[in-house]
Write a protein that holds these residues in place. Structure first.
Motif, PDB file in Angstrom:
ATOM      1  N   ALA A   1     -59.304 -98.148  -2.616  1.00 45.89           N
ATOM      2  CA  ALA A   1     -58.617 -96.869  -2.437  1.00 45.89           C
ATOM      3  C   ALA A   1     -57.125 -97.036  -2.128  1.00 45.89           C
ATOM      4  O   ALA A   1     -56.399 -96.053  -2.057  1.00 45.89           O
ATOM      5  N   LEU A   2     -56.647 -98.263  -1.999  1.00 50.52           N
ATOM      6  CA  LEU A   2     -55.231 -98.510  -1.731  1.00 50.52           C
ATOM      7  C   LEU A   2     -54.431 -98.213  -2.996  1.00 50.52           C
ATOM      8  O   LEU A   2     -54.731 -98.731  -4.067  1.00 50.52           O
ATOM      9  N   GLU A   3     -53.415 -97.360  -2.865  1.00 48.87           N
ATOM     10  CA  GLU A   3     -52.589 -97.022  -4.023  1.00 48.87           C
ATOM     11  C   GLU A   3     -51.115 -97.071  -3.648  1.00 48.87           C
ATOM     12  O   GLU A   3     -50.732 -96.780  -2.520  1.00 48.87           O
ATOM     13  N   TRP A   4     -50.308 -97.464  -4.602  1.00 52.23           N
ATOM     14  CA  TRP A   4     -48.859 -97.509  -4.424  1.00 52.23           C
ATOM     15  C   TRP A   4     -48.259 -96.192  -4.891  1.00 52.23           C
ATOM     16  O   TRP A   4     -48.629 -95.662  -5.932  1.00 52.23           O
ATOM     17  N   SER A   5     -47.310 -95.657  -4.127  1.00 52.25           N
ATOM     18  CA  SER A   5     -46.590 -94.450  -4.506  1.00 52.25           C
ATOM     19  C   SER A   5     -45.153 -94.832  -4.849  1.00 52.25           C
ATOM     20  O   SER A   5     -44.394 -95.243  -3.955  1.00 52.25           O
ATOM     21  N   ASP A   6     -44.796 -94.712  -6.136  1.00 51.61           N
ATOM     22  CA  ASP A   6     -43.408 -94.982  -6.542  1.00 51.61           C
ATOM     23  C   ASP A   6     -42.448 -93.985  -5.906  1.00 51.61           C
ATOM     24  O   ASP A   6     -41.345 -94.355  -5.511  1.00 51.61           O
ATOM     25  N   GLU A   7     -42.872 -92.718  -5.811  1.00 47.28           N
ATOM     26  CA  GLU A   7     -41.994 -91.683  -5.246  1.00 47.28           C
ATOM     27  C   GLU A   7     -41.682 -91.938  -3.776  1.00 47.28           C
ATOM     28  O   GLU A   7     -40.558 -91.733  -3.323  1.00 47.28           O
ATOM     29  N   GLN A   8     -42.691 -92.385  -3.029  1.00 47.55           N
ATOM     30  CA  GLN A   8     -42.508 -92.590  -1.590  1.00 47.55           C
ATOM     31  C   GLN A   8     -42.198 -94.040  -1.236  1.00 47.55           C
ATOM     32  O   GLN A   8     -41.926 -94.338  -0.072  1.00 47.55           O
ATOM     33  N   THR A   9     -42.237 -94.929  -2.207  1.00 48.89           N
ATOM     34  CA  THR A   9     -42.086 -96.378  -2.016  1.00 48.89           C
ATOM     35  C   THR A   9     -42.877 -96.869  -0.803  1.00 48.89           C
ATOM     36  O   THR A   9     -42.346 -97.479   0.110  1.00 48.89           O
ATOM     37  N   ARG A  10     -44.178 -96.557  -0.860  1.00 49.55           N
ATOM     38  CA  ARG A  10     -45.095 -96.984   0.200  1.00 49.55           C
ATOM     39  C   ARG A  10     -46.516 -96.910  -0.333  1.00 49.55           C
ATOM     40  O   ARG A  10     -46.779 -96.285  -1.355  1.00 49.55           O
ATOM     41  N   TYR A  11     -47.407 -97.546   0.374  1.00 59.03           N
ATOM     42  CA  TYR A  11     -48.823 -97.468   0.020  1.00 59.03           C
ATOM     43  C   TYR A  11     -49.449 -96.249   0.662  1.00 59.03           C
ATOM     44  O   TYR A  11     -49.006 -95.782   1.717  1.00 59.03           O
TER      45      TYR A  11
ATOM     46  N   CYS B   1     -53.513 -94.166   1.126  1.00 54.39           N
ATOM     47  CA  CYS B   1     -54.963 -94.198   0.970  1.00 54.39           C
ATOM     48  C   CYS B   1     -55.328 -93.091  -0.009  1.00 54.39           C
ATOM     49  O   CYS B   1     -55.103 -91.915   0.271  1.00 54.39           O
ATOM     50  N   SER B   2     -55.901 -93.468  -1.150  1.00 53.74           N
ATOM     51  CA  SER B   2     -56.210 -92.443  -2.148  1.00 53.74           C
ATOM     52  C   SER B   2     -57.403 -91.581  -1.754  1.00 53.74           C
ATOM     53  O   SER B   2     -57.629 -90.540  -2.362  1.00 53.74           O
ATOM     54  N   VAL B   3     -58.132 -91.964  -0.709  1.00 60.44           N
ATOM     55  CA  VAL B   3     -59.166 -91.053  -0.199  1.00 60.44           C
ATOM     56  C   VAL B   3     -58.477 -89.849   0.441  1.00 60.44           C
ATOM     57  O   VAL B   3     -58.976 -88.731   0.372  1.00 60.44           O
ATOM     58  N   VAL B   4     -57.295 -90.056   0.998  1.00 57.65           N
ATOM     59  CA  VAL B   4     -56.510 -88.963   1.577  1.00 57.65           C
ATOM     60  C   VAL B   4     -55.778 -88.187   0.482  1.00 57.65           C
ATOM     61  O   VAL B   4     -55.780 -86.958   0.478  1.00 57.65           O
ATOM     62  N   THR B   5     -55.153 -88.898  -0.453  1.00 58.12           N
ATOM     63  CA  THR B   5     -54.341 -88.227  -1.473  1.00 58.12           C
ATOM     64  C   THR B   5     -55.150 -87.638  -2.615  1.00 58.12           C
ATOM     65  O   THR B   5     -54.716 -86.682  -3.242  1.00 58.12           O
ATOM     66  N   GLU B   6     -56.307 -88.206  -2.896  1.00 60.50           N
ATOM     67  CA  GLU B   6     -57.178 -87.727  -3.980  1.00 60.50           C
ATOM     68  C   GLU B   6     -58.639 -87.690  -3.512  1.00 60.50           C
ATOM     69  O   GLU B   6     -59.478 -88.404  -4.059  1.00 60.50           O
ATOM     70  N   PRO B   7     -58.951 -86.890  -2.515  1.00 57.19           N
ATOM     71  CA  PRO B   7     -60.309 -86.929  -1.948  1.00 57.19           C
ATOM     72  C   PRO B   7     -61.413 -86.616  -2.955  1.00 57.19           C
ATOM     73  O   PRO B   7     -62.503 -87.183  -2.872  1.00 57.19           O
ATOM     74  N   ALA B   8     -61.141 -85.770  -3.932  1.00 58.16           N
ATOM     75  CA  ALA B   8     -62.171 -85.423  -4.920  1.00 58.16           C
ATOM     76  C   ALA B   8     -62.570 -86.619  -5.778  1.00 58.16           C
ATOM     77  O   ALA B   8     -63.685 -86.679  -6.281  1.00 58.16           O
ATOM     78  N   ARG B   9     -61.684 -87.572  -5.924  1.00 59.56           N
ATOM     79  CA  ARG B   9     -61.992 -88.789  -6.689  1.00 59.56           C
ATOM     80  C   ARG B   9     -63.060 -89.621  -6.001  1.00 59.56           C
ATOM     81  O   ARG B   9     -63.901 -90.230  -6.648  1.00 59.56           O
TER      82      ARG B   9
ATOM     83  N   ARG C   1     -59.046 -88.999   9.779  1.00 58.41           N
ATOM     84  CA  ARG C   1     -59.667 -89.394  11.056  1.00 58.41           C
ATOM     85  C   ARG C   1     -60.287 -90.782  10.947  1.00 58.41           C
ATOM     86  O   ARG C   1     -60.126 -91.622  11.823  1.00 58.41           O
ATOM     87  N   TRP C   2     -61.017 -91.040   9.846  1.00 59.77           N
ATOM     88  CA  TRP C   2     -61.684 -92.342   9.665  1.00 59.77           C
ATOM     89  C   TRP C   2     -60.706 -93.499   9.601  1.00 59.77           C
ATOM     90  O   TRP C   2     -61.012 -94.594  10.052  1.00 59.77           O
ATOM     91  N   ILE C   3     -59.538 -93.269   9.005  1.00 60.36           N
ATOM     92  CA  ILE C   3     -58.555 -94.359   8.918  1.00 60.36           C
ATOM     93  C   ILE C   3     -57.621 -94.377  10.128  1.00 60.36           C
ATOM     94  O   ILE C   3     -56.709 -95.191  10.191  1.00 60.36           O
ATOM     95  N   ALA C   4     -57.868 -93.491  11.089  1.00 63.48           N
ATOM     96  CA  ALA C   4     -57.069 -93.422  12.321  1.00 63.48           C
ATOM     97  C   ALA C   4     -55.586 -93.269  11.988  1.00 63.48           C
ATOM     98  O   ALA C   4     -54.733 -93.961  12.536  1.00 63.48           O
ATOM     99  N   ALA C   5     -55.293 -92.340  11.102  1.00 62.93           N
ATOM    100  CA  ALA C   5     -53.940 -92.171  10.563  1.00 62.93           C
ATOM    101  C   ALA C   5     -52.868 -91.940  11.624  1.00 62.93           C
ATOM    102  O   ALA C   5     -51.748 -92.394  11.463  1.00 62.93           O
ATOM    103  N   ALA C   6     -53.162 -91.270  12.698  1.00 64.35           N
ATOM    104  CA  ALA C   6     -52.131 -90.955  13.691  1.00 64.35           C
ATOM    105  C   ALA C   6     -52.123 -91.918  14.876  1.00 64.35           C
ATOM    106  O   ALA C   6     -51.386 -91.720  15.833  1.00 64.35           O
TER     107      ALA C   6
END
Length: 101
Positions: free
Chosen positions: A50-60, A62-70, A86-91
């Motif tokens: 689920a790790l994805e690179w974002s060219d726009e944000q120049t950062r990695y 979690c695609s479970v957060v950005t594309e949960p339906a996938r 919550r599961w990835i303890a984002a904050a």
């Protein structure tokens, strides 16, 4: 301590110190999946699927957060996104004790 090489995008930010806010460096997820990553990736070792690179944000991200339906198509997207954060303890800040060179 054994050394291991993980491949990170050249533009990825440097890993923050443990406890500081996550900056999307990708080190932890490239080294091994978190419990959520184990579940969606179906792997215990190696980079999380689920790790994805974002060219726009120049950062990695979690695609479970950005594309949960996938990953969780049977769960409403807003709910799946909240669960994933919550599961990835984002904050909670960086919890990786890995050292980078």
């Amino acid at each position: 301590m054994p050394h291991r090489v993980i491949h990170i995008h050249a533009q990825a930010p440097a890993k923050p110190a443990e406890g500081l806010a996550c900056n999307g460096c990708g080190v932890c997820c490239a080294a091994a999946p978190c419990p959520l990553g184990i579940w969606v990736s179906r792997r215990l070792r190696g980079a999380c699927a689920a790790l994805e690179w974002s060219d726009e944000q120049t950062r990695y991200r979690c695609s479970v957060v950005t594309e949960p339906a996938r990953w969780l198509p049977w769960v409403p997207a807003a709910l799946a996104r909240r669960w994933a954060l919550r599961w990835i303890a984002a904050a909670d800040g960086c919890d990786s004790d890995l050292h980078t060179a």
